[in-house]
Motif scaffolding. Structure first.
Motif, short mmCIF file in Angstrom:
data_model
loop_
_atom_site.label_atom_id
_atom_site.label_comp_id
_atom_site.label_asym_id
_atom_site.label_seq_id
_atom_site.Cartn_x
_atom_site.Cartn_y
_atom_site.Cartn_z
N CYS A 36 -5.51 -37.53 0.92
CA CYS A 36 -6.94 -37.71 1.15
C CYS A 36 -7.07 -38.45 2.47
CB CYS A 36 -7.54 -38.50 -0.01
SG CYS A 36 -9.29 -38.92 0.20
N CYS A 63 -10.85 -36.37 -4.13
CA CYS A 63 -10.78 -37.80 -3.89
C CYS A 63 -12.20 -38.29 -3.59
CB CYS A 63 -9.82 -38.16 -2.75
SG CYS A 63 -10.30 -37.62 -1.11
N GLU A 110 -9.34 -33.58 1.45
CA GLU A 110 -8.13 -33.45 0.65
C GLU A 110 -7.26 -32.31 1.20
OE1 GLU A 110 -11.53 -34.22 -2.38
OE2 GLU A 110 -11.17 -32.99 -0.61
N TRP A 128 -9.18 -40.50 -7.65
CA TRP A 128 -8.93 -39.06 -7.75
C TRP A 128 -9.51 -38.58 -9.07
CZ3 TRP A 128 -6.95 -35.75 -4.13
CH2 TRP A 128 -6.27 -36.30 -3.05
#
Length: 125
Positions: A22, A96, A6, A36
């Protein structure tokens, strides 16, 4: 297996915007649903949003609907989270995660197989 990284977190004033990214490597990101999640100090990790492998389905937790937008670019192996009208209660570490399972498991962080290291988002009042 896929590796996720991320980026894009930071400090922003209430009402401001941030765009999280991401980046996936190791496997094509289009093999996975991507979610997320966020976790604030002293709180459990919570679902924020998810997008299915093909980008045809998305889902959002109620508190971010109309403010956050998830998107994916499978050609670039990335998934983005556009966050607008940020509020102090959005402050958290954002992660993520990738899930090779069915779309029906998108809300459950335990269903996700791979996670990034997280990026801090801080919204000041």
């Amino acid at each position: 297996q896929v590796q996720l990284v991320e980026s894009g977190g930071g400090l922003v004033q209430a009402g401001g915007s941030l765009r999280l990214s991401c980046a996936a490597s190791g496997r094509p990101v289009n093999e996975y649903n991507i979610g997320w999640f966020r976790q604030a100090p002293g709180k459990e990790r919570e679902f924020v949003t998810a997008i299915n492998w093909g980008g045809t389905m998305t889902d959002y937790t109620d508190s971010v609907k109309g403010r956050f937008t998830i998107s994916r670019d499978n050609a670039k192996n990335t998934v983005s989270l556009e966050m607008n009208s940020l509020k102090p209660e959005d402050t958290a570490v954002y992660y993520c995660a990738a899930d090779a399972g069915p779309w029906s498991g998108r809300w459950d962080h335990q269903k996700y197989d791979y996670w990034g290291q997280g990026t801090q988002v801080t919204v000041s009042s």
